[in-house]
Design a protein around this motif. Structure first.
Motif, mmCIF file in Angstrom:
data_model
loop_
_atom_site.group_PDB
_atom_site.id
_atom_site.type_symbol
_atom_site.label_atom_id
_atom_site.label_comp_id
_atom_site.label_asym_id
_atom_site.label_seq_id
_atom_site.Cartn_x
_atom_site.Cartn_y
_atom_site.Cartn_z
ATOM 1 N N SER A 1 0.844 -1.201 0.000
ATOM 2 C CA SER A 1 0.000 0.000 0.000
ATOM 3 C C SER A 1 0.882 1.255 0.000
ATOM 4 O O SER A 1 0.521 2.275 -0.591
ATOM 5 C CB SER A 1 -0.918 0.001 1.217
ATOM 6 N N ASN A 2 1.997 1.164 0.667
ATOM 7 C CA ASN A 2 2.956 2.261 0.660
ATOM 8 C C ASN A 2 4.303 1.729 1.115
ATOM 9 O O ASN A 2 4.397 0.588 1.592
ATOM 10 C CB ASN A 2 2.499 3.419 1.563
ATOM 11 N N PRO B 1 3.904 -1.584 5.424
ATOM 12 C CA PRO B 1 2.905 -2.102 6.368
ATOM 13 C C PRO B 1 2.826 -3.608 6.346
ATOM 14 O O PRO B 1 2.804 -4.232 5.286
ATOM 15 C CB PRO B 1 1.599 -1.479 5.869
ATOM 16 N N THR C 1 -0.074 -8.373 11.286
ATOM 17 C CA THR C 1 -0.116 -8.037 12.713
ATOM 18 C C THR C 1 -0.577 -6.607 12.916
ATOM 19 O O THR C 1 -0.102 -5.915 13.782
ATOM 20 C CB THR C 1 1.258 -8.237 13.385
ATOM 21 N N GLY C 2 -1.499 -6.147 12.110
ATOM 22 C CA GLY C 2 -1.983 -4.785 12.309
ATOM 23 C C GLY C 2 -1.641 -3.917 11.121
ATOM 24 O O GLY C 2 -0.510 -3.877 10.665
ATOM 25 N N ALA C 3 -2.635 -3.219 10.631
ATOM 26 C CA ALA C 3 -2.455 -2.454 9.401
ATOM 27 C C ALA C 3 -1.453 -1.328 9.552
ATOM 28 O O ALA C 3 -0.894 -0.868 8.568
ATOM 29 C CB ALA C 3 -3.804 -1.887 8.960
ATOM 30 N N ASN C 4 -1.203 -0.887 10.770
ATOM 31 C CA ASN C 4 -0.302 0.238 10.966
ATOM 32 C C ASN C 4 1.106 -0.185 11.327
ATOM 33 O O ASN C 4 1.968 0.658 11.522
ATOM 34 C CB ASN C 4 -0.857 1.151 12.064
ATOM 35 N N ASN C 5 1.347 -1.484 11.420
ATOM 36 C CA ASN C 5 2.687 -1.935 11.763
ATOM 37 C C ASN C 5 3.553 -1.997 10.516
ATOM 38 O O ASN C 5 3.079 -2.266 9.417
ATOM 39 C CB ASN C 5 2.630 -3.305 12.422
ATOM 40 N N LEU C 6 4.838 -1.757 10.704
ATOM 41 C CA LEU C 6 5.784 -1.774 9.600
ATOM 42 C C LEU C 6 6.680 -2.993 9.661
ATOM 43 O O LEU C 6 7.117 -3.393 10.741
ATOM 44 C CB LEU C 6 6.657 -0.523 9.624
ATOM 45 N N PHE D 1 10.281 -4.050 8.482
ATOM 46 C CA PHE D 1 11.510 -3.423 8.002
ATOM 47 C C PHE D 1 12.327 -4.396 7.174
ATOM 48 O O PHE D 1 12.475 -5.573 7.532
ATOM 49 C CB PHE D 1 12.343 -2.911 9.179
#
Lengths: 119, 113
Positions: B30-31, B92, B96-101, B103
């Motif tokens: 998504s980004n 993202p 484990t959550g849409a806002n987690n990144l 790396f």
């Protein structure tokens, strides 16, 4: 400049000790994260929180626990430290904003980290 | 599961040479975000790319997001000693959550004066 703080910056302790790593942010961010990073390696998410009284485990299994009683505070606790816990622990926070394209804008702000050594 | 692979792992360049690091994903992102971590420091956000084919520039740094939104690159023109550090891409991790990144493994850049 991000306002996110971690204490202590360095900690050397013996095996079996209970420790708490502190993390605080003054930006009012809902979301907070804990990462574990070995020197020169990638970051692994071990815990995250989307708000007060909300905590979840990340993608890397960890024997640590976290709590989120206040928005600004997200401490991490190791009940009984072991040499395998030696690493750098990074705390981060992010807002719940939406970017110009309507996408979730989740830039993360990192604290300076705590370098933990367990003897 | 979703993973973001980053290459190369290490890069040594002479000061003044160009540098590029690449991120590749097996799934559509998504980004994608880019961070820089100086030696002994913590990751610092550089930029976020959202649109397919997007290109953004920050002085000597050029960031690209692939047309299929599965890959991204960071290019530094005429490196300087201040560019030394590890560059991470992050995307993202919806498992484990849409806002987690999640790396990437990072590319450690060394600039030889």
């Amino acid at each position: 400049e991000a306002d996110i703080y971690q204490t202590p910056r360095y900690l050397v302790i013996g095996t079996g000790k209970k420790i708490t790593l502190e993390c605080s942010q003054t930006m009012g961010h809902d979301k907070m994260y804990w990462y574990q990073q070995d020197p020169g390696m990638e970051l692994h998410l071990i815990h995250y929180s989307y708000g007060v009284n909300s905590t979840e485990k990340g993608d890397l299994s960890s024997e640590s626990t976290v709590s989120r009683i206040r928005t600004e505070h997200f401490p991490l606790t190791l009940e009984s430290a072991r040499p395998s816990h030696t690493s750098q622990y990074l705390c981060a926070s992010s807002d719940s904003g939406t970017g110009e394209w309507g996408d979730s804008y989740n830039e993360q702000f990192f604290g300076p980290g705590t370098r933990l050594t367990v003897l | 599961g979703q993973q973001v692979m980053q290459i190369p792992q290490y890069q040594h360049v002479q000061e003044g040479e160009d540098f590029t690091t690449y991120c590749n994903s097996s799934t559509t992102l998504s980004n994608i975000q880019w961070y820089k971590q100086r030696p002994g420091g913590h990751p610092v956000f550089l930029i976020q790319l959202v649109k397919s084919g997007e290109v953004k520039k920050q002085k000597r740094l050029t960031f690209q997001f692939g047309e299929a939104k599965k890959n991204s690159s960071l290019h530094i023109t005429a490196t300087q000693t201040t560019d030394v550090g590890t560059y991470f891409c992050a995307a993202p991790l919806h498992q484990t959550g849409a806002n987690n990144l999640f790396f990437g493994t990072g590319t450690r850049l060394t600039v030889i004066p």
